[in-house]
Design a protein around this motif. Structure first.
Motif, mmCIF file in Angstrom:
data_model
loop_
_atom_site.group_PDB
_atom_site.id
_atom_site.type_symbol
_atom_site.label_atom_id
_atom_site.label_comp_id
_atom_site.label_asym_id
_atom_site.label_seq_id
_atom_site.Cartn_x
_atom_site.Cartn_y
_atom_site.Cartn_z
ATOM 1 N N ALA A 180 1.259 -1.225 -0.049
ATOM 2 C CA ALA A 180 -0.099 -0.164 0.004
ATOM 3 C C ALA A 180 0.584 1.434 0.111
ATOM 4 C CB ALA A 180 -0.947 0.027 1.478
ATOM 5 N N LEU A 181 2.255 1.478 0.440
ATOM 6 C CA LEU A 181 2.748 2.380 0.637
ATOM 7 C C LEU A 181 3.371 2.929 -1.284
ATOM 8 C CD1 LEU A 181 5.313 0.818 2.650
ATOM 9 C CD2 LEU A 181 3.676 2.687 3.014
ATOM 10 N N ARG A 182 3.618 4.490 -1.047
ATOM 11 C CA ARG A 182 3.522 5.250 -2.185
ATOM 12 C C ARG A 182 4.378 6.095 -1.750
ATOM 13 N NH1 ARG A 182 -2.618 7.035 -3.398
ATOM 14 N NH2 ARG A 182 -1.747 9.150 -2.594
ATOM 15 N N ASP A 183 4.724 7.010 -3.581
ATOM 16 C CA ASP A 183 5.715 7.572 -2.749
ATOM 17 C C ASP A 183 5.742 9.043 -2.060
ATOM 18 O OD1 ASP A 183 7.234 6.669 -4.622
ATOM 19 O OD2 ASP A 183 6.461 7.666 -6.339
ATOM 20 N N ASP A 184 4.432 9.563 -1.968
ATOM 21 C CA ASP A 184 3.770 10.238 -1.282
ATOM 22 C C ASP A 184 3.021 9.856 0.214
ATOM 23 O OD1 ASP A 184 1.149 8.644 -2.443
ATOM 24 O OD2 ASP A 184 0.043 10.944 -2.456
ATOM 25 N N THR A 185 3.305 8.183 0.501
ATOM 26 C CA THR A 185 3.067 8.157 1.890
ATOM 27 C C THR A 185 3.979 9.036 3.571
ATOM 28 O OG1 THR A 185 2.193 5.744 1.219
ATOM 29 C CG2 THR A 185 2.852 5.624 3.992
ATOM 30 N N VAL A 186 3.099 9.615 4.536
ATOM 31 C CA VAL A 186 3.645 10.380 5.266
ATOM 32 C C VAL A 186 3.520 9.497 6.997
ATOM 33 C CG1 VAL A 186 3.931 12.712 4.165
ATOM 34 C CG2 VAL A 186 1.942 11.406 5.350
ATOM 35 N N LEU A 187 2.403 8.635 6.638
ATOM 36 C CA LEU A 187 2.173 8.053 7.869
ATOM 37 C C LEU A 187 1.425 6.165 7.843
ATOM 38 C CD1 LEU A 187 1.778 8.496 11.255
ATOM 39 C CD2 LEU A 187 -0.097 9.518 10.407
ATOM 40 N N VAL A 188 1.956 6.085 8.587
ATOM 41 C CA VAL A 188 1.063 4.276 8.979
ATOM 42 C C VAL A 188 1.003 4.217 10.350
ATOM 43 C CG1 VAL A 188 1.015 1.929 9.099
ATOM 44 C CG2 VAL A 188 2.502 3.062 7.675
ATOM 45 N N SER A 189 -0.492 3.907 10.929
ATOM 46 C CA SER A 189 -0.560 4.027 12.056
ATOM 47 C C SER A 189 -1.230 2.879 12.296
ATOM 48 C CB SER A 189 -1.741 5.379 12.593
ATOM 49 O OG SER A 189 -2.652 5.152 13.830
ATOM 50 N N ILE A 190 -1.453 1.239 13.338
ATOM 51 C CA ILE A 190 -1.830 0.392 13.020
ATOM 52 C C ILE A 190 -1.785 0.267 14.174
ATOM 53 C CG2 ILE A 190 -1.423 -2.219 12.671
ATOM 54 C CD1 ILE A 190 -2.328 -0.389 9.866
ATOM 55 N N MET A 191 -2.775 -0.662 15.521
ATOM 56 C CA MET A 191 -2.427 -0.512 16.806
ATOM 57 C C MET A 191 -2.041 -1.466 17.506
ATOM 58 S SD MET A 191 -7.025 -2.349 16.739
ATOM 59 C CE MET A 191 -6.834 -0.778 18.299
ATOM 60 N N HIS A 192 -1.712 -1.526 18.543
ATOM 61 C CA HIS A 192 -0.438 -2.162 18.789
ATOM 62 C C HIS A 192 -1.537 -4.130 19.347
ATOM 63 C CE1 HIS A 192 2.904 -4.071 21.997
ATOM 64 N NE2 HIS A 192 2.478 -4.592 20.728
ATOM 65 N N ALA A 193 -2.481 -3.888 20.040
ATOM 66 C CA ALA A 193 -3.290 -5.090 20.411
ATOM 67 C C ALA A 193 -4.897 -4.283 20.277
ATOM 68 C CB ALA A 193 -3.128 -5.270 21.988
ATOM 69 N N ASN A 194 -5.771 -5.027 19.685
ATOM 70 C CA ASN A 194 -7.008 -4.840 19.357
ATOM 71 C C ASN A 194 -7.626 -4.953 20.891
ATOM 72 O OD1 ASN A 194 -10.281 -5.745 18.809
ATOM 73 N ND2 ASN A 194 -9.385 -4.027 17.136
ATOM 74 N N ASN A 195 -9.359 -3.828 20.970
ATOM 75 C CA ASN A 195 -9.291 -3.435 22.568
ATOM 76 C C ASN A 195 -10.610 -4.673 22.333
ATOM 77 O OD1 ASN A 195 -10.221 -2.210 20.458
ATOM 78 N ND2 ASN A 195 -11.916 -1.269 21.225
ATOM 79 N N GLU A 196 -10.879 -5.152 21.148
ATOM 80 C CA GLU A 196 -12.325 -6.112 20.815
ATOM 81 C C GLU A 196 -11.788 -7.040 21.216
ATOM 82 O OE1 GLU A 196 -15.880 -4.843 18.900
ATOM 83 O OE2 GLU A 196 -15.059 -3.191 18.569
ATOM 84 N N VAL A 197 -10.662 -8.071 20.403
ATOM 85 C CA VAL A 197 -10.631 -9.283 20.381
ATOM 86 C C VAL A 197 -9.440 -9.555 20.943
ATOM 87 C CG1 VAL A 197 -11.911 -9.447 18.800
ATOM 88 C CG2 VAL A 197 -10.098 -9.115 18.631
#
Length: 381
Positions: A137-154
């Protein structure tokens, strides 16, 4: 009145008695503004800095990289909107996942409305992101990736280290919301490789109304709020000294307890799962069977509505079907939907999240109550 057994620790935790004791002097005796230069201000300032040191030690950071906020939602907004604002001339492409907390998902939605392009990475049947999908999914104009560490529901834990190995060589900022991880599993910013990390005080025995954003030195970020130069200029406003002191004490206790608490949580979680599974045929686990928070048990009960099950068991068990921060009355969890779980299975899902105070006796009583309610509902069908 006898209170039900509390199994909703992912929603919030009780304040630890030692945390409460640490706060009390800063409500009355040491009440100064930490920006004041007199003795009252100096004592408050010293307490804030001691708390900053304790939080830094918990996650392996430098004290100058710790920014106190009013909550994890504010920290997430500061991380996402602050980096997007700082890097808007470099690129306007952002990446997140399909199972984020609303305090992450909504800032991305806001930025999308403002013209940023947002790619939402899917998850597998266990709720886990594939790092290869992030790379693709990365592109030349990608500046930020935000992925949670651990899911709150499962409770599923994401492969943040692997994602960091993809983003770091390309100079892309990586943020993770670790609100659910603190005090449950080890969280070290250098091991994870993240540039930004969010902490919520009330998820690990501090008070509500205080959070932290770790900001790695050199990370481009701008404040979302403007005012005086508090918190390295990133979060204006007089610091909430009592809550920050409490957060620091909670961090100290989490550092001290470490692996012992993880072991306790895993043991009682697995005991609860085993007792329920022995009595409820076709009970299904939602989330990763191994890469999961040690305190979290998301289960789908067959042929029953999870909300109704918990409502009928409410005198004995206090739990939820998912995040307390989602809209009330949501029919099916968006997290379970993103995992590809059928509506029928999702309808029967409940989240049982345990804590430091949960005992073996309580686990047995809770299991008995849930089993009885489920069996009674089966007789009516």
């Amino acid at each position: 009145m006898k209170l039900p057994i509390y199994l909703d620790y992912n929603a919030t935790t009780p304040v630890d008695p030692q945390v409460a004791d640490s706060i009390e002097p800063y409500l009355h005796q040491h009440f100064g503004n930490p920006s004041s230069t007199h003795v009252y201000g100096r004592r408050a300032h010293e307490a804030v800095e001691q708390a900053r040191q304790r939080v830094a030690e918990l996650i392996g950071a430098q004290t100058t990289e710790i920014v106190f906020t009013g909550c994890a939602t504010e920290a997430n907004n500061l991380a996402i909107r602050g980096v997007a604002r700082a890097l808007r001339h470099k690129g306007r492409h952002l990446i997140t996942s399909a199972v984020e907390h609303p305090s992450v998902a909504q800032p991305f939605s806001y930025l999308q409305q403002e013209g940023w392009k947002v790619t939402v990475i899917p998850v597998d049947g266990h709720g886990r992101v594939n790092p290869a999908d992030v790379a693709n999914a990365l592109r030349d104009d990608t500046v930020l990736v935000s992925i949670m560490h651990a899911n709150n529901e499962v409770g599923t834990i994401q492969p943040i280290e692997e994602i960091a190995a993809i983003t770091r060589p390309r100079g892309i900022v990586l943020h993770t919301d670790a609100a659910q991880s603190m005090g449950k599993i080890p969280v070290f910013v250098n091991d994870l490789g993240v540039d930004l990390l969010t902490i919520a005080g009330h998820k690990f025995y501090a008070t509500k109304g205080v959070g932290t954003l770790y900001v790695r030195k050199g990370t481009p970020i701008q404040p979302v709020l403007v005012g005086a130069g508090h918190e390295h200029g990133l979060r204006p406003g007089t610091e909430n000294v009592p809550a920050i002191v409490g957060l620091g004490e909670a961090a100290r206790l989490a550092t001290e307890r470490g692996a012992n608490e993880m072991l306790h949580l895993r043991e009682i979680r697995d005991t609860l799962h085993r007792q329920l599974a022995e009595a409820v045929p076709d009970l299904l686990l939602n989330g990763h069977p191994e890469q999961r928070l040690p305190n979290t048990l998301n289960l789908s009960f067959p042929n029953v509505d999870g909300r109704e099950l918990l409502a009928d068991a409410a005198n004995d068990v206090a739990a939820s079907v998912g995040s307390a921060c989602h809209e009330e009355g949501e029919a099916v969890s968006g997290v379970l939907g993103a995992m590809g779980i059928t509506p029928e299975r999702a309808r029967g899902a409940v989240r049982l999240s345990l804590g430091m105070q949960t005992t073996e006796e309580e686990i047995g009583q809770a299991a008995k109550a849930l089993i009885t309610v489920w069996q009674d509902s089966a007789k009516l069908r």
